[in-house]
Scaffold this motif. Structure first.
Motif, PDB file in Angstrom:
ATOM      1  N   GLY A 175     -18.717 -13.537 -18.379  1.00 14.28           N
ATOM      2  CA  GLY A 175     -18.665 -13.538 -19.831  1.00 14.28           C
ATOM      3  C   GLY A 175     -19.194 -12.275 -20.476  1.00 14.28           C
ATOM      4  O   GLY A 175     -19.270 -12.189 -21.700  1.00 14.28           O
ATOM      5  N   ASN A 176     -19.581 -11.289 -19.689  1.00 13.54           N
ATOM      6  CA  ASN A 176     -20.065 -10.017 -20.219  1.00 13.54           C
ATOM      7  C   ASN A 176     -18.856  -9.154 -20.557  1.00 13.54           C
ATOM      8  O   ASN A 176     -18.252  -8.533 -19.690  1.00 13.54           O
ATOM      9  N   MET A 177     -18.494  -9.106 -21.825  1.00  7.43           N
ATOM     10  CA  MET A 177     -17.266  -8.435 -22.227  1.00  7.43           C
ATOM     11  C   MET A 177     -17.329  -6.933 -21.993  1.00  7.43           C
ATOM     12  O   MET A 177     -16.317  -6.304 -21.682  1.00  7.43           O
ATOM     13  N   LEU A 178     -18.508  -6.346 -22.127  1.00  9.16           N
ATOM     14  CA  LEU A 178     -18.642  -4.919 -21.862  1.00  9.16           C
ATOM     15  C   LEU A 178     -18.374  -4.631 -20.385  1.00  9.16           C
ATOM     16  O   LEU A 178     -17.660  -3.687 -20.037  1.00  9.16           O
ATOM     17  N   ALA A 179     -18.932  -5.473 -19.507  1.00  6.69           N
ATOM     18  CA  ALA A 179     -18.694  -5.300 -18.072  1.00  6.69           C
ATOM     19  C   ALA A 179     -17.218  -5.508 -17.748  1.00  6.69           C
ATOM     20  O   ALA A 179     -16.637  -4.761 -16.953  1.00  6.69           O
ATOM     21  N   ALA A 180     -16.597  -6.510 -18.377  1.00  6.16           N
ATOM     22  CA  ALA A 180     -15.176  -6.774 -18.133  1.00  6.16           C
ATOM     23  C   ALA A 180     -14.326  -5.578 -18.564  1.00  6.16           C
ATOM     24  O   ALA A 180     -13.390  -5.181 -17.868  1.00  6.16           O
ATOM     25  N   TYR A 181     -14.652  -5.015 -19.709  1.00  4.68           N
ATOM     26  CA  TYR A 181     -13.912  -3.848 -20.211  1.00  4.68           C
ATOM     27  C   TYR A 181     -14.037  -2.671 -19.242  1.00  4.68           C
ATOM     28  O   TYR A 181     -13.055  -1.993 -18.941  1.00  4.68           O
ATOM     29  N   GLN A 182     -15.243  -2.453 -18.744  1.00  4.23           N
ATOM     30  CA  GLN A 182     -15.467  -1.352 -17.810  1.00  4.23           C
ATOM     31  C   GLN A 182     -14.719  -1.563 -16.496  1.00  4.23           C
ATOM     32  O   GLN A 182     -14.192  -0.608 -15.909  1.00  4.23           O
ATOM     33  N   GLU A 183     -14.659  -2.818 -16.033  1.00  5.33           N
ATOM     34  CA  GLU A 183     -13.939  -3.095 -14.792  1.00  5.33           C
ATOM     35  C   GLU A 183     -12.430  -2.871 -14.972  1.00  5.33           C
ATOM     36  O   GLU A 183     -11.750  -2.372 -14.085  1.00  5.33           O
ATOM     37  N   ILE A 184     -11.905  -3.241 -16.140  1.00  3.08           N
ATOM     38  CA  ILE A 184     -10.487  -3.025 -16.413  1.00  3.08           C
ATOM     39  C   ILE A 184     -10.198  -1.521 -16.518  1.00  3.08           C
ATOM     40  O   ILE A 184      -9.141  -1.058 -16.080  1.00  3.08           O
ATOM     41  N   GLU A 185     -11.138  -0.765 -17.071  1.00  4.32           N
ATOM     42  CA  GLU A 185     -10.992   0.692 -17.085  1.00  4.32           C
ATOM     43  C   GLU A 185     -10.840   1.233 -15.669  1.00  4.32           C
ATOM     44  O   GLU A 185     -10.002   2.108 -15.399  1.00  4.32           O
ATOM     45  N   LYS A 186     -11.639   0.710 -14.739  1.00  6.26           N
ATOM     46  CA  LYS A 186     -11.555   1.160 -13.348  1.00  6.26           C
ATOM     47  C   LYS A 186     -10.210   0.765 -12.730  1.00  6.26           C
ATOM     48  O   LYS A 186      -9.609   1.533 -11.983  1.00  6.26           O
ATOM     49  N   LEU A 187      -9.744  -0.442 -13.036  1.00  4.85           N
ATOM     50  CA  LEU A 187      -8.439  -0.872 -12.527  1.00  4.85           C
ATOM     51  C   LEU A 187      -7.331   0.073 -12.988  1.00  4.85           C
ATOM     52  O   LEU A 187      -6.426   0.405 -12.228  1.00  4.85           O
ATOM     53  N   ALA A 188      -7.421   0.496 -14.248  1.00  7.73           N
ATOM     54  CA  ALA A 188      -6.375   1.350 -14.808  1.00  7.73           C
ATOM     55  C   ALA A 188      -6.324   2.721 -14.137  1.00  7.73           C
ATOM     56  O   ALA A 188      -5.263   3.346 -14.072  1.00  7.73           O
ATOM     57  N   LEU A 189      -7.460   3.171 -13.633  1.00  8.17           N
ATOM     58  CA  LEU A 189      -7.480   4.472 -12.966  1.00  8.17           C
ATOM     59  C   LEU A 189      -6.631   4.462 -11.697  1.00  8.17           C
ATOM     60  O   LEU A 189      -6.061   5.484 -11.309  1.00  8.17           O
ATOM     61  N   VAL A 190      -6.550   3.281 -11.059  1.00  9.50           N
ATOM     62  CA  VAL A 190      -5.829   3.177  -9.788  1.00  9.50           C
ATOM     63  C   VAL A 190      -4.453   2.557  -9.953  1.00  9.50           C
ATOM     64  O   VAL A 190      -3.479   2.984  -9.331  1.00  9.50           O
ATOM     65  N   TYR A 191      -4.340   1.547 -10.822  1.00  4.83           N
ATOM     66  CA  TYR A 191      -3.108   0.755 -10.880  1.00  4.83           C
ATOM     67  C   TYR A 191      -2.416   0.811 -12.244  1.00  4.83           C
ATOM     68  O   TYR A 191      -1.673  -0.110 -12.591  1.00  4.83           O
ATOM     69  N   GLN A 192      -2.622   1.840 -13.021  1.00  4.10           N
ATOM     70  CA  GLN A 192      -2.043   1.901 -14.369  1.00  4.10           C
ATOM     71  C   GLN A 192      -0.533   1.698 -14.322  1.00  4.10           C
ATOM     72  O   GLN A 192       0.174   2.276 -13.497  1.00  4.10           O
TER      73      GLN A 192
END
Length: 340
Positions: A175-192
């Motif tokens: 439920g930590n939205m900041l952490a979720a946002y950061q993890e999605i940022e990392k996903l985008a670096l590899v799988y955009q």
């Protein structure tokens, strides 16, 4: 005028209001709205920014002076006023009401602070500023609202995912939205630009030590007691928080309970619908064969008690307790205690 955080960007895309009031205990949404105001203000010529904090040493004359003073280098400024308690007090209330008519073309006021109640929203200073501006309250999202936000955030990064992957991200970031946002940022670096699956998410959103938690689960499901204990020892030596391991165990229990109920109803398990790919199916089949509904129910109680004890810091040796729990997944009687 109140605007919900998910509609804030579209609201501010038009002409700027003289005042924005951003409150709440969810840091990511509040910071996003604050950054959005800053960005749009710069685009519209508000080149100077003054930051004030209304703490115990603050003088409200500083705010009055800021609204009346422009530098030689800028014709418009944005003033950010933080209210640490969410309330300006008697003097601050009067000052805010007095300066309200002066806000607009040259001065943009942004007030932000923690969660506020209806008493603040009914205060005269709040109503005066709300009449000329925008108010938004950032609060933690849960359930479908969180899933919708995660979907929207993935799309913003040119990603997409199925519902079970969305749920994985939500559970892992707790439920930590900041952490979720950061993890999605990392996903985008590899799988955009891609549709990401569970394996891709597990490989990216967790660091190597947490990835070992997923390995631990696979070993536990297969019933390899010796290897499971060795892996727990390694996780402990690496300083991995016991609550992370407990979260993974609780997630697997929920899935096993659901699958066991399906088998008892003589239903065919559609493995991939549950995010279980071919290379993991044998482990789940082994676990389902050795665990009855009775043992799963006992395991549920053990997990619940462990969760309470961990949160209250009542467990002296948490990894010993985790070892006990993993052994229960592997068929050890629940009545056997390891003295934790």
């Amino acid at each position: 005028m109140q605007v919900y955080p998910n509609r804030f960007e579209s609201e501010i895309a038009g002409s700027l209001k003289p005042c924005y009031m951003l409150f709440g205990d969810e840091p990511h949404q509040k910071l996003s709205m604050l950054q959005s105001v800053r960005r749009h203000a710069r685009e519209q010529g508000f080149d100077e920014r003054t930051v004030l904090v209304a703490d115990k040493d603050f003088s409200w004359s500083q705010l009055i002076e800021a609204t009346q003073t422009l530098s030689l280098f800028s014709t418009a400024q944005i003033i950010e006023l933080e209210l640490p308690t969410g309330k300006p007090g008697t003097e601050g209330s009067k000052v805010l009401q007095d300066i309200a008519p002066t806000l607009g073309q040259d001065v943009l006021l942004v007030i932000h602070g923690p969660k506020i109640g209806k008493d603040v929203q009914r205060a005269k200073w709040f109503k005066v500023l709300d009449d000329i501006g925008v108010f938004s309250l950032a609060y933690p999202l849960e359930g479908k609202h969180l899933d919708t936000w995660l979907n929207q955030t993935l799309k913003a990064f040119s990603l997409s995912a199925d519902a079970d992957v969305i749920q994985l991200i939500a559970e892992f970031t707790e439920g930590n939205m900041l952490a979720a946002y950061q993890e999605i940022e990392k996903l985008a670096l590899v799988y955009q630009g891609q549709h990401v699956d569970r394996h891709q998410v597990e490989a990216i959103i967790v660091d190597q030590s947490r990835f070992n938690v997923f390995q631990l689960v696979d070993v536990m499901l297969s019933g390899d007691q010796q290897r499971c204990v060795k892996m727990l020892y390694r996780l402990e030596s690496e300083g991995i928080e016991p609550t992370i391991v407990l979260w993974a165990l609780a997630r697997e229990w929920q899935l096993l309970w659901k699958l066991k109920q399906m088998l008892n109803r003589h239903e065919t398990i559609q493995w991939q619908r549950h995010g279980i790919w071919r290379n993991r199916q044998a482990g789940y089949q082994a676990a389902l064969s050795r665990l009855s509904m009775t043992s799963l129910a006992a395991l549920r109680d053990q997990l619940r008690d462990a969760d309470i004890a961990f949160k209250q810091n009542q467990v002296v040796r948490p990894y010993v307790k985790l070892c006990h729990l993993t052994l229960l997944f592997m068929g050890m009687p629940a009545t056997l205690s390891l003295g934790v």
